[in-house]
Design a protein around this motif. Structure first.
Motif, PDB file in Angstrom:
ATOM      1  N   SER A  83       0.804  -1.225   0.000  1.00 28.48           N
ATOM      2  CA  SER A  83       0.000   0.000   0.000  1.00 28.48           C
ATOM      3  C   SER A  83       0.838   1.276   0.000  1.00 28.48           C
ATOM      4  CB  SER A  83      -0.950   0.002   1.200  1.00 28.48           C
ATOM      5  OG  SER A  83      -0.226  -0.015   2.427  1.00 28.48           O
ATOM      6  N   ALA A  84       2.113   1.179   0.328  1.00 32.57           N
ATOM      7  CA  ALA A  84       2.968   2.365   0.351  1.00 32.57           C
ATOM      8  C   ALA A  84       3.542   2.709  -1.013  1.00 32.57           C
ATOM      9  CB  ALA A  84       4.111   2.153   1.344  1.00 32.57           C
ATOM     10  N   LEU A  85       3.400   1.827  -1.992  1.00 28.56           N
ATOM     11  CA  LEU A  85       3.984   2.066  -3.306  1.00 28.56           C
ATOM     12  C   LEU A  85       3.181   3.102  -4.097  1.00 28.56           C
ATOM     13  CD1 LEU A  85       4.882  -1.594  -4.368  1.00 28.56           C
ATOM     14  CD2 LEU A  85       6.348   0.119  -3.269  1.00 28.56           C
ATOM     15  N   PRO A  86       3.835   3.960  -4.870  1.00 30.18           N
ATOM     16  CA  PRO A  86       3.131   5.036  -5.588  1.00 30.18           C
ATOM     17  C   PRO A  86       2.187   4.552  -6.681  1.00 30.18           C
ATOM     18  CG  PRO A  86       5.449   4.950  -6.218  1.00 30.18           C
ATOM     19  CD  PRO A  86       5.304   4.055  -5.037  1.00 30.18           C
ATOM     20  N   GLU A  87       2.451   3.384  -7.261  1.00 28.69           N
ATOM     21  CA  GLU A  87       1.596   2.898  -8.352  1.00 28.69           C
ATOM     22  C   GLU A  87       0.508   1.950  -7.856  1.00 28.69           C
ATOM     23  OE1 GLU A  87       4.330   1.266 -11.197  1.00 28.69           O
ATOM     24  OE2 GLU A  87       4.541   3.206 -12.203  1.00 28.69           O
ATOM     25  N   PHE A  88       0.319   1.881  -6.550  1.00 23.51           N
ATOM     26  CA  PHE A  88      -0.666   0.983  -5.964  1.00 23.51           C
ATOM     27  C   PHE A  88      -2.069   1.589  -6.059  1.00 23.51           C
ATOM     28  CE2 PHE A  88      -3.049  -0.039  -2.005  1.00 23.51           C
ATOM     29  CZ  PHE A  88      -3.292  -1.380  -2.261  1.00 23.51           C
ATOM     30  N   VAL A  89      -3.037   0.758  -6.471  1.00 22.67           N
ATOM     31  CA  VAL A  89      -4.449   1.160  -6.503  1.00 22.67           C
ATOM     32  C   VAL A  89      -5.265   0.046  -5.864  1.00 22.67           C
ATOM     33  CG1 VAL A  89      -6.427   1.839  -7.917  1.00 22.67           C
ATOM     34  CG2 VAL A  89      -4.105   2.483  -8.633  1.00 22.67           C
ATOM     35  N   LEU A  90      -6.102   0.404  -4.918  1.00 20.48           N
ATOM     36  CA  LEU A  90      -6.924  -0.561  -4.190  1.00 20.48           C
ATOM     37  C   LEU A  90      -8.382  -0.405  -4.620  1.00 20.48           C
ATOM     38  CD1 LEU A  90      -6.987  -2.742  -1.964  1.00 20.48           C
ATOM     39  CD2 LEU A  90      -7.280  -0.893  -0.296  1.00 20.48           C
ATOM     40  N   ILE A  91      -9.025  -1.546  -4.921  1.00 27.27           N
ATOM     41  CA  ILE A  91     -10.401  -1.540  -5.417  1.00 27.27           C
ATOM     42  C   ILE A  91     -11.302  -2.343  -4.495  1.00 27.27           C
ATOM     43  CG2 ILE A  91     -11.927  -2.225  -7.314  1.00 27.27           C
ATOM     44  CD1 ILE A  91     -10.121   0.126  -8.013  1.00 27.27           C
ATOM     45  N   ASP A  92     -12.409  -1.743  -4.103  1.00 23.66           N
ATOM     46  CA  ASP A  92     -13.448  -2.382  -3.293  1.00 23.66           C
ATOM     47  C   ASP A  92     -14.556  -2.832  -4.249  1.00 23.66           C
ATOM     48  OD1 ASP A  92     -15.931  -2.695  -1.807  1.00 23.66           O
ATOM     49  OD2 ASP A  92     -15.027  -1.615  -0.141  1.00 23.66           O
ATOM     50  N   ALA A  93     -14.743  -4.147  -4.369  1.00 27.85           N
ATOM     51  CA  ALA A  93     -15.737  -4.681  -5.302  1.00 27.85           C
ATOM     52  C   ALA A  93     -16.927  -5.285  -4.577  1.00 27.85           C
ATOM     53  CB  ALA A  93     -15.091  -5.728  -6.216  1.00 27.85           C
ATOM     54  N   GLY A 101      -8.029   6.070 -11.834  1.00 29.57           N
ATOM     55  CA  GLY A 101      -6.613   6.375 -11.685  1.00 29.57           C
ATOM     56  C   GLY A 101      -5.711   5.210 -12.029  1.00 29.57           C
ATOM     57  N   ILE A 102      -6.242   4.233 -12.758  1.00 26.55           N
ATOM     58  CA  ILE A 102      -5.467   3.046 -13.122  1.00 26.55           C
ATOM     59  C   ILE A 102      -4.884   3.224 -14.518  1.00 26.55           C
ATOM     60  CG2 ILE A 102      -5.599   0.564 -13.593  1.00 26.55           C
ATOM     61  CD1 ILE A 102      -7.855   0.418 -11.521  1.00 26.55           C
ATOM     62  N   SER A 159       0.001   0.442 -13.264  1.00 19.88           N
ATOM     63  CA  SER A 159      -0.528   0.352 -11.905  1.00 19.88           C
ATOM     64  C   SER A 159      -0.466  -1.067 -11.350  1.00 19.88           C
ATOM     65  CB  SER A 159      -1.984   0.827 -11.872  1.00 19.88           C
ATOM     66  OG  SER A 159      -2.101   2.178 -12.243  1.00 19.88           O
ATOM     67  N   HIS A 160      -0.222  -1.156 -10.050  1.00 19.73           N
ATOM     68  CA  HIS A 160      -0.319  -2.434  -9.338  1.00 19.73           C
ATOM     69  C   HIS A 160      -1.644  -2.396  -8.579  1.00 19.73           C
ATOM     70  CE1 HIS A 160       1.897  -5.884  -7.159  1.00 19.73           C
ATOM     71  NE2 HIS A 160       0.598  -6.030  -7.006  1.00 19.73           N
TER      72      HIS A 160
END
Length: 281
Positions: free
Chosen positions: A18-28, A81-82, A86-87
């Motif tokens: 989660s600290a990486l700049p290219e990280f994107v988290l998705i709630d599905a 923002g993906i 992106s990871h």
């Protein structure tokens, strides 16, 4: 990105990522209200019905959750923002079986490799100490994703007509055994299964605590079930093309090739006058 990246990520590894700049988290998870009531901090919500599907008025046309076009999906990714670099990690609250696996499959189907599903879902992340939020997360920098076609194989109802009872092919129904047998049908109009299809419930991909079986365990299970058939001769379906992706994810986790997805699934087949099989006495 290395091709050895697992399609499954643990909650402890999510905390580090989660600290990486290219990280994107998705709630599905199902329902925007659930997201607004509380979600993993930083996560953006995606909706199965309105964003991951192109639902028609008549479910006989593609089933309950037909795919949108790949270009429409790429527009969604850009809005979240993906970008291709992106990871992305996606989670739900159904052990990946709600929309998380579907989102994973759609990402893989446009060629995106850095996409993982959170093992154990939201509860596992909370248990690991991942922070929560009830704020709607802002996208500060739009992504730039442009794709026009799905790259992973899909099957349609005409192909199922041709191959479902061909011994050279294998059609896998991942619904609960009671639905497959025709004992109950809580969602669609008719109970039963596609003639020739075998039943391997998606829940069997998980251990008793709701986490995915190890890659070794999954490989042993599916190598036995597939009996040496190649991925191009294997078609996986469910009720509406959503939980089938859970099994496609399990196969990828096992290091096996991803077979075809029959998106229309039982919701389409059972509404088109096709033969229906049951196992009722």
């Amino acid at each position: 990105m290395t091709q050895n990246l697992s399609p499954i990520i643990s909650a402890s590894d999510l905390l580090l990522l989660s600290a990486l700049p290219e990280f994107v988290l998705i709630d599905a998870r199902f329902g925007k209200a659930n997201y607004e009531a509380g979600h993993l901090k930083g996560a953006h919500h995606v909706d199965l019905n309105s964003q991951l599907s192109d639902i028609k008025a008549d479910f006989a046309e593609g089933g309950r959750h037909p795919l949108p076009t790949a270009s429409r999906f790429s527009e969604l990714l850009s809005s979240l923002g993906i970008s291709p670099s992106s990871h992305v990690v996606v989670y739900d609250d159904k052990n990946g079986a709600n929309a998380a696996a579907r989102f994973w499959w759609m990402m893989r189907a446009i060629g995106h490799e850095k996409i993982q599903v959170l093992d154990g879902g939201m509860d596992a992340a909370i248990h690991a100490g991942f922070p929560l939020s009830s704020e709607v997360e802002k996208v500060y920098l739009k992504g730039n994703y442009k794709v026009s076609f799905w790259q992973l194989p899909v099957a349609d109802i005409r192909e199922i007509d041709k191959v479902s009872q061909d011994p050279e092919y294998l059609v896998i129904d991942v619904r609960e055994n009671e639905r497959y047998r025709g004992e109950k049908e809580p969602i669609d109009l008719v109970a039963g299964h596609i003639p020739g299809a075998v039943n391997i419930p998606f829940a069997s991909n998980l251990d008793p605590k709701g986490f995915f079986l190890s890659p070794t365990g999954l490989r042993a299970k599916y190598e036995k079930a597939l009996e040496g058939k190649s991925a191009e001769n294997i078609i996986v379906h469910c009720g509406s093309g959503v939980t089938a992706c859970h099994t496609l994810l399990a196969l990828a986790h096992a290091g096996m090739e991803i077979p075809k997805l029959y998106v229309g699934s039982w919701s389409e087949w059972s509404r088109n006058g096709r033969e229906i099989a049951t196992e009722l006495g």
